[in-house]
Enzyme design. Structure first.
Site, PDB file in Angstrom:
ATOM      1  N   TRP A 261      11.674   4.308  12.039  1.00 20.47           N
ATOM      2  CA  TRP A 261      13.125   4.366  11.894  1.00 20.47           C
ATOM      3  C   TRP A 261      13.588   5.637  11.172  1.00 20.47           C
ATOM      4  O   TRP A 261      14.785   5.867  11.005  1.00 20.47           O
ATOM      5  CB  TRP A 261      13.670   3.119  11.205  1.00 20.47           C
ATOM      6  CG  TRP A 261      13.278   2.963   9.761  1.00 20.47           C
ATOM      7  CD1 TRP A 261      14.028   3.365   8.683  1.00 20.47           C
ATOM      8  CD2 TRP A 261      12.091   2.387   9.216  1.00 20.47           C
ATOM      9  NE1 TRP A 261      13.364   3.069   7.512  1.00 20.47           N
ATOM     10  CE2 TRP A 261      12.171   2.465   7.812  1.00 20.47           C
ATOM     11  CE3 TRP A 261      10.941   1.807   9.781  1.00 20.47           C
ATOM     12  CZ2 TRP A 261      11.160   1.990   6.972  1.00 20.47           C
ATOM     13  CZ3 TRP A 261       9.945   1.339   8.947  1.00 20.47           C
ATOM     14  CH2 TRP A 261      10.056   1.428   7.566  1.00 20.47           C
TER      15      TRP A 261
ATOM     16  N   THR B  31       9.031   7.328  20.564  1.00 18.66           N
ATOM     17  CA  THR B  31       9.419   6.098  19.859  1.00 18.66           C
ATOM     18  C   THR B  31      10.942   6.087  19.815  1.00 18.66           C
ATOM     19  O   THR B  31      11.551   7.028  19.321  1.00 18.66           O
ATOM     20  CB  THR B  31       8.867   6.072  18.413  1.00 18.66           C
ATOM     21  OG1 THR B  31       9.312   7.240  17.715  1.00 18.66           O
ATOM     22  CG2 THR B  31       7.355   6.019  18.389  1.00 18.66           C
TER      23      THR B  31
ATOM     24  N   ASP C 211       1.285  -8.176  10.231  1.00 22.85           N
ATOM     25  CA  ASP C 211       0.073  -7.637  10.871  1.00 22.85           C
ATOM     26  C   ASP C 211      -0.066  -8.074  12.329  1.00 22.85           C
ATOM     27  O   ASP C 211      -0.417  -7.271  13.190  1.00 22.85           O
ATOM     28  CB  ASP C 211      -1.173  -8.092  10.100  1.00 22.85           C
ATOM     29  CG  ASP C 211      -1.444  -7.222   8.877  1.00 22.85           C
ATOM     30  OD1 ASP C 211      -0.530  -6.482   8.459  1.00 22.85           O
ATOM     31  OD2 ASP C 211      -2.568  -7.298   8.338  1.00 22.85           O
TER      32      ASP C 211
ATOM     33  N   HIS D  47       7.615   6.552   9.299  1.00 20.90           N
ATOM     34  CA  HIS D  47       8.100   5.256   9.778  1.00 20.90           C
ATOM     35  C   HIS D  47       8.962   5.489  11.019  1.00 20.90           C
ATOM     36  O   HIS D  47       9.722   6.467  11.070  1.00 20.90           O
ATOM     37  CB  HIS D  47       8.935   4.565   8.694  1.00 20.90           C
ATOM     38  CG  HIS D  47       8.116   4.166   7.496  1.00 20.90           C
ATOM     39  ND1 HIS D  47       8.539   4.397   6.208  1.00 20.90           N
ATOM     40  CD2 HIS D  47       6.913   3.555   7.408  1.00 20.90           C
ATOM     41  CE1 HIS D  47       7.610   3.940   5.373  1.00 20.90           C
ATOM     42  NE2 HIS D  47       6.620   3.433   6.071  1.00 20.90           N
TER      43      HIS D  47
ATOM     44  N   HIS E 250       0.257   7.372   7.877  1.00 25.72           N
ATOM     45  CA  HIS E 250       0.968   8.306   6.987  1.00 25.72           C
ATOM     46  C   HIS E 250       0.046   9.450   6.538  1.00 25.72           C
ATOM     47  O   HIS E 250       0.440  10.612   6.504  1.00 25.72           O
ATOM     48  CB  HIS E 250       1.468   7.596   5.725  1.00 25.72           C
ATOM     49  CG  HIS E 250       2.623   6.670   5.923  1.00 25.72           C
ATOM     50  ND1 HIS E 250       3.764   7.025   6.611  1.00 25.72           N
ATOM     51  CD2 HIS E 250       2.836   5.397   5.480  1.00 25.72           C
ATOM     52  CE1 HIS E 250       4.614   5.996   6.583  1.00 25.72           C
ATOM     53  NE2 HIS E 250       4.071   5.006   5.919  1.00 25.72           N
TER      54      HIS E 250
ATOM     55  N   HIS F  91      -1.558   1.289   9.129  1.00 28.06           N
ATOM     56  CA  HIS F  91      -0.247   1.889   8.859  1.00 28.06           C
ATOM     57  C   HIS F  91      -0.366   3.029   7.838  1.00 28.06           C
ATOM     58  O   HIS F  91       0.129   4.142   8.080  1.00 28.06           O
ATOM     59  CB  HIS F  91       0.682   0.777   8.351  1.00 28.06           C
ATOM     60  CG  HIS F  91       2.029   1.220   7.873  1.00 28.06           C
ATOM     61  ND1 HIS F  91       3.191   0.968   8.572  1.00 28.06           N
ATOM     62  CD2 HIS F  91       2.438   1.872   6.741  1.00 28.06           C
ATOM     63  CE1 HIS F  91       4.230   1.451   7.911  1.00 28.06           C
ATOM     64  NE2 HIS F  91       3.799   1.998   6.775  1.00 28.06           N
ATOM     65  N   GLU F  92      -1.020   2.773   6.718  1.00 31.38           N
ATOM     66  CA  GLU F  92      -1.079   3.788   5.657  1.00 31.38           C
ATOM     67  C   GLU F  92      -1.888   5.014   6.089  1.00 31.38           C
ATOM     68  O   GLU F  92      -1.539   6.142   5.744  1.00 31.38           O
ATOM     69  CB  GLU F  92      -1.651   3.192   4.365  1.00 31.38           C
ATOM     70  CG  GLU F  92      -0.796   2.094   3.743  1.00 31.38           C
ATOM     71  CD  GLU F  92       0.631   2.522   3.419  1.00 31.38           C
ATOM     72  OE1 GLU F  92       0.883   3.737   3.239  1.00 31.38           O
ATOM     73  OE2 GLU F  92       1.514   1.641   3.362  1.00 31.38           O
TER      74      GLU F  92
ATOM     75  N   VAL G 226       9.099  12.056  16.450  1.00 31.43           N
ATOM     76  CA  VAL G 226       8.253  11.649  17.573  1.00 31.43           C
ATOM     77  C   VAL G 226       9.182  11.250  18.715  1.00 31.43           C
ATOM     78  O   VAL G 226      10.052  10.398  18.539  1.00 31.43           O
ATOM     79  CB  VAL G 226       7.351  10.448  17.182  1.00 31.43           C
ATOM     80  CG1 VAL G 226       6.660   9.862  18.395  1.00 31.43           C
ATOM     81  CG2 VAL G 226       6.317  10.875  16.139  1.00 31.43           C
TER      82      VAL G 226
ATOM     83  N   GLY H 243       0.816  -1.200   0.000  1.00 30.41           N
ATOM     84  CA  GLY H 243       0.000   0.000   0.000  1.00 30.41           C
ATOM     85  C   GLY H 243       0.846   1.245   0.000  1.00 30.41           C
ATOM     86  O   GLY H 243       2.082   1.165   0.068  1.00 30.41           O
TER      87      GLY H 243
HETATM   88 ZN   LIG Z   1       4.732   3.146   5.411  1.00 32.15          ZN
END
Ligand SMILES: [Zn+2]
Length: 298
Positions: free
Chosen positions: A220, A235, A271, A218, A212, A208-209, A232, A169
């Site tokens: 990392w 995290t 998932d 993400h 965004h 997840h999408e 952030v 995605g």
């Molecule tokens: Zn992503």
């Protein structure tokens, strides 16, 4: 021993999301998008310095139009499958997903209800001759075998179809061009029933999408070393994406003893291995909902 046969349109073996590739391409093409992203980042930073009571956030319900684009009958997914995706989204964004019990003890206090909810407003169904789409937004135009968005300022437009190139995605970050705004999900990684295929059959690709779409990066920070950041604070800094179902703790970038927060929805794990947003991620999404995406909420 029987081996699982993977058909041509099977889901990839590991997660891959096209959101950052799209993002970099759009930033190059649209200087105004860059400016709006910068402004939103500043506003988000301002909020971080204020005391925000996340428990008292107003409920924000986002209305969603699902565009099913199909070549073969299997791609024309059922309404039941679409509804199964909404059940996941409304649990994940409320932090009422039962698997949150798996969050490691040091991070349990960070699990936060975003007070964002999703409501299915409409489903469109479009036949296509395209075998698969990619992150070039072909699925969002009639001329390339897709269907255009509908009132993207008022609705989250979510396309479901066959994606190629190993993509599960992709999404467009807030402040980008209206005609391509929204989220695209592989029909084999959507919802929890019908065509949804393990290990991406728990609806987390959309969780997840949409992260965004609400301006989350993400975890990392999209560099394959320790220099990138997701902007952030709660995290932990980490090196790169985690795949599959890692074991806690997984230490990178001197982030011991707890290591990477790989069970965050914004990592690349399967998932079943992702189940939390943090408080600061919620703050970031809410800055978007009060800013460039305010019209979505009624
Ligand atoms: Zn992503």
């Amino acid at each position: 021993m029987a081996r699982t046969k993977r058909t041509r349109d099977a889901v990839p073996l590991r997660r891959s999301c096209g959101a950052m590739a799209v993002h970099m391409s759009l930033l190059e093409q649209f200087p105004a998008f860059r400016a709006r992203q910068f402004q939103l980042e500043q506003e988000t930073a301002r909020r971080r310095t204020r005391e925000v009571n996340l428990a008292k956030l107003k409920l924000a319900t986002i209305k969603v139009i699902v565009h099913v684009v199909h070549r073969v009958p299997a791609e024309n997914i059922s309404l039941a499958q679409i509804k199964s995706q909404f059940k996941v989204l409304n649990r994940d964004y409320a932090a009422t997903n039962p698997d949150r019990a798996g969050v490691p003890a040091p991070w349990k206090g960070l699990v936060t209800d975003s007070r964002v909810r999703f409501k299915l407003a409409k489903v469109t169904r479009t036949p296509t001759t395209k075998t698969s789409f990619t992150w070039d937004d072909g699925v969002k135009k009639t001329s390339t075998g897709g269907i255009p968005s509908e009132q993207p300022d008022k609705y989250l437009n979510l396309w479901v179809g066959a994606l190629g190139g190993g993509l599960l995605g992709y999404a467009q970050f807030p402040g980008g061009p209206a005609s391509t705004d929204g989220v695209v999900i592989h029909y084999r990684a959507f919802g929890t029933s019908g065509t949804a295929q393990a290990p991406f059959n728990k609806g987390r690709t959309a969780t997840h999408e949409i992260g965004h779409y609400l301006n989350l990066r993400h975890i990392w920070g999209d560099t394959e070393d320790c220099s990138g950041s997701d902007n952030v604070a709660d995290t932990p800094n980490c090196a790169g994406p985690n795949y599959g179902a890692p074991t806690f703790p997984t230490i990178t970038c001197n982030n011991g003893p707890n290591g990477d927060m790989f069970m965050n929805y914004m990592d690349y794990v399967d998932d079943a291995a992702m189940f939390m947003f943090t408080a600061q991620q919620v703050l970031r999404m809410r800055a978007t909902i009060d800013g460039p995406r305010a019209n979505l909420v009624t």
